[in-house]
Design an enzyme around this catalytic site. Structure first.
Site, PDB file in Angstrom:
ATOM      1  N   ASP A  30       0.850  -1.180   0.000  1.00 14.09           N
ATOM      2  CA  ASP A  30       0.000   0.000   0.000  1.00 14.09           C
ATOM      3  C   ASP A  30       0.889   1.234   0.000  1.00 14.09           C
ATOM      4  O   ASP A  30       1.971   1.229   0.597  1.00 14.09           O
ATOM      5  CB  ASP A  30      -0.917   0.016   1.231  1.00 14.09           C
ATOM      6  N   LYS A  35      -0.872   3.481   7.021  1.00 12.82           N
ATOM      7  CA  LYS A  35      -1.621   2.235   7.068  1.00 12.82           C
ATOM      8  C   LYS A  35      -0.675   1.042   7.236  1.00 12.82           C
ATOM      9  O   LYS A  35      -0.932   0.126   8.033  1.00 12.82           O
ATOM     10  CB  LYS A  35      -2.449   2.052   5.796  1.00 12.82           C
ATOM     11  N   THR A 122     -13.271  -4.993  -8.087  1.00 17.44           N
ATOM     12  CA  THR A 122     -14.482  -5.103  -8.894  1.00 17.44           C
ATOM     13  C   THR A 122     -14.377  -4.109 -10.050  1.00 17.44           C
ATOM     14  O   THR A 122     -14.344  -2.893  -9.825  1.00 17.44           O
ATOM     15  CB  THR A 122     -15.729  -4.810  -8.049  1.00 17.44           C
ATOM     16  N   HIS A 254     -35.264 -10.376   3.067  1.00 17.25           N
ATOM     17  CA  HIS A 254     -35.574  -9.791   4.373  1.00 17.25           C
ATOM     18  C   HIS A 254     -35.898  -8.311   4.175  1.00 17.25           C
ATOM     19  O   HIS A 254     -35.026  -7.518   3.809  1.00 17.25           O
ATOM     20  CB  HIS A 254     -34.396  -9.959   5.336  1.00 17.25           C
ATOM     21  N   GLY A 260     -27.263  -0.988   1.243  1.00 12.09           N
ATOM     22  CA  GLY A 260     -26.191   0.008   1.248  1.00 12.09           C
ATOM     23  C   GLY A 260     -24.864  -0.716   1.161  1.00 12.09           C
ATOM     24  O   GLY A 260     -24.785  -1.825   0.647  1.00 12.09           O
ATOM     25  N   CYS A 263     -20.676  -2.325  -2.011  1.00 11.36           N
ATOM     26  CA  CYS A 263     -20.822  -3.077  -3.266  1.00 11.36           C
ATOM     27  C   CYS A 263     -22.098  -2.760  -4.043  1.00 11.36           C
ATOM     28  O   CYS A 263     -22.032  -2.287  -5.172  1.00 11.36           O
ATOM     29  CB  CYS A 263     -20.756  -4.576  -2.982  1.00 11.36           C
ATOM     30  N   LYS A 328     -24.943  -2.771   7.726  1.00 12.32           N
ATOM     31  CA  LYS A 328     -25.253  -4.125   8.185  1.00 12.32           C
ATOM     32  C   LYS A 328     -24.455  -4.379   9.451  1.00 12.32           C
ATOM     33  O   LYS A 328     -23.524  -3.619   9.766  1.00 12.32           O
ATOM     34  CB  LYS A 328     -24.925  -5.172   7.112  1.00 12.32           C
TER      35      LYS A 328
END
Length: 438
Positions: A30, A35, A122, A254, A260, A263, A328
């Site tokens: 990185d 980090k 992605t 559900h 949200g 992804c 979540k």
């Protein structure tokens, strides 16, 4: 096998740690020195159950390391994974591929031995072609192949998903690249994890298609919940009834405040942009994205309506307690979390908002100026005119309702995740409102 993982964010760090746990020699790279220093000190940049322990164990075993030096890190690596961010681009919603292409250019400049360059990020269809072009035109002269290997990790269950996947998708055009990827994932053969080899473009499309389909299921059941409320049905019974059909399945049925996270919102927009570019409109996905955006604010209005129905009057001046802020449970991720729009709707109506989340408050605070962050559940509830369950953390599944009623200014409970039984809560003396149930 030596593996280089370029990018030490969510995907790169989880993937790198799991590969190391399989016995591979992994270096996570990185550009952010802070980090890397934190990772070397055992401090994780994200919250993911079990990740800190997994990283520590493999660092101690000498199989996992962290570096800012890309040139030294990829030397001798047989597989070089690109796992950098692809956020939605401002203006058109397409995936911002600048980080991916920058890594491709850096790898091309430093590649000294044959390697497979793997896009774990992605990315839209055709990205692998561009990565291959960048490396080829660099004049490296070193044998290489570009492979697509999308991730299917659920935040909060990422380690389990990586080690016990439903499938491993690999888009490769060369036989030798397939052989390398087989070796990368050989430890999973014992688990009989199915490996699907496809063309690179098909692999890139699979990730987007999967997320768009799951987003569609969520949005479908949310609209059915609205209909249930109008006609007197119970969306949970409806979900069970259709979910028992093997062609449909019970997962992602559900009802709640909308999807949200990192992804679904981003990937549906990127897929729509790709469809637009190729003049092949995806009308269903267009509707899904539009309905989901409007639903989040609608949940804020649901809280306001609950106040009126309970006789508490308008929202202005009322204290509303939100339990759960992350999109979540078991993550600190606030990206596109429904709570953001819910808070804004409530504050626009003049309400005072206090919130508590087990992991997400540090990241939530800058996104919600004016919201008071409580130190625990019952501090948030104290003096509240309405208590709203937004995220289904385990800590909120067995609330002491008698204590909640005693602490709250008014016994109004709005359950946006359908955690509680309506009859039981109402017997406790609450005005109870949930999603798709009467």
């Amino acid at each position: 096998m030596k593996i280089a993982m370029v990018g030490s964010g969510y995907v790169g760090l989880v993937s790198g740690a799991c590969f190391a746990d399989f016995g591979h020699d992994v270096v996570c790279i990185d550009k952010d020195q802070g980090k890397i220093d934190s990772l070397r000190a055992g401090v994780m940049p994200i919250y993911e159950p079990g990740l800190a322990e997994l990283v520590a164990g493999n660092v101690k075993a000498g199989r996992l390391s962290f570096s800012t030096d890309l040139a030294a890190s990829i030397e001798g690596a047989q597989a070089i994974f690109i796992a950098v961010g692809t956020p939605s681009r401002r203006g058109d919603g397409h995936a911002d591929l600048s980080y991916v292409y920058a890594v491709a250019q850096e790898v091309a400049a430093e590649l000294k031995t044959p390697a497979v360059v793997v896009t774990k990020s992605t990315v839209p269809v055709g990205t692998g072609d561009e990565v291959e072009r960048i490396i080829r035109e660099s004049g490296t002269g070193v044998k290489f192949a570009v492979v697509s290997n999308p991730e299917f990790l659920r935040e909060g269950a990422a380690i389990s998903d990586f080690k016990r996947p439903d499938r491993i998708v690999i888009g490769a055009e060369e036989d030798w690249a397939r052989a390398v990827m087989n070796e990368v994932y050989r430890p999973l053969f014992l688990n009989k994890a199915p490996i699907l080899f496809t063309s690179r473009r098909s692999s890139e499309l699979i990730k987007y298609a999967a997320n768009a389909f799951l987003a569609t299921k969520i949005t479908f059941i949310n609209e059915m919940a609205d209909l249930c409320e109008k006609v007197g049905g119970d969306v949970q019974d409806v979900a069970r009834g259709i979910g028992l059909d093997g062609r449909i399945g019970s997962k992602f049925l559900h009802a709640g405040p909308g999807y949200g996270g990192s992804c679904f919102p981003k990937d549906t927009l990127a897929l729509l942009k790709t469809a637009e570019d190729y003049n092949s409109p995806l009308r269903i996905v267009e509707a899904v994205a539009k309905v989901n955006d409007s639903r989040k604010r609608a949940m804020g209005r649901k809280v306001i309506e609950a106040l009126a129905e309970a006789g508490a009057g308008e929202a202005r001046g009322r204290r509303i307690a939100l339990l759960g802020l992350t999109f979540k449970p078991n993550t600190d991720d606030m990206r596109d979390a429904p709570s953001i729009a819910i808070v804004q709707t409530l504050m626009d109506a003049g309400a005072e908002v206090v919130a508590y989340d087990p992991e997400g408050m540090e990241l939530a605070a800058p996104l919600m100026p004016g919201v008071t962050m409580a130190t625990n559940t019952y501090e948030a509830v104290k003096g509240a005119d309405a208590v709203v369950l937004v995220t289904e953390w385990d800590a909120f599944r067995a609330l002491d309702l008698d204590r909640v009623k005693q602490l709250a200014a008014q016994p109004i409970l709005v359950d946006l995740r359908n955690i509680y039984d309506p009859v039981e809560v109402r017997e406790k003396g609450f005005h109870y409102s949930s999603v798709g149930r009467i």
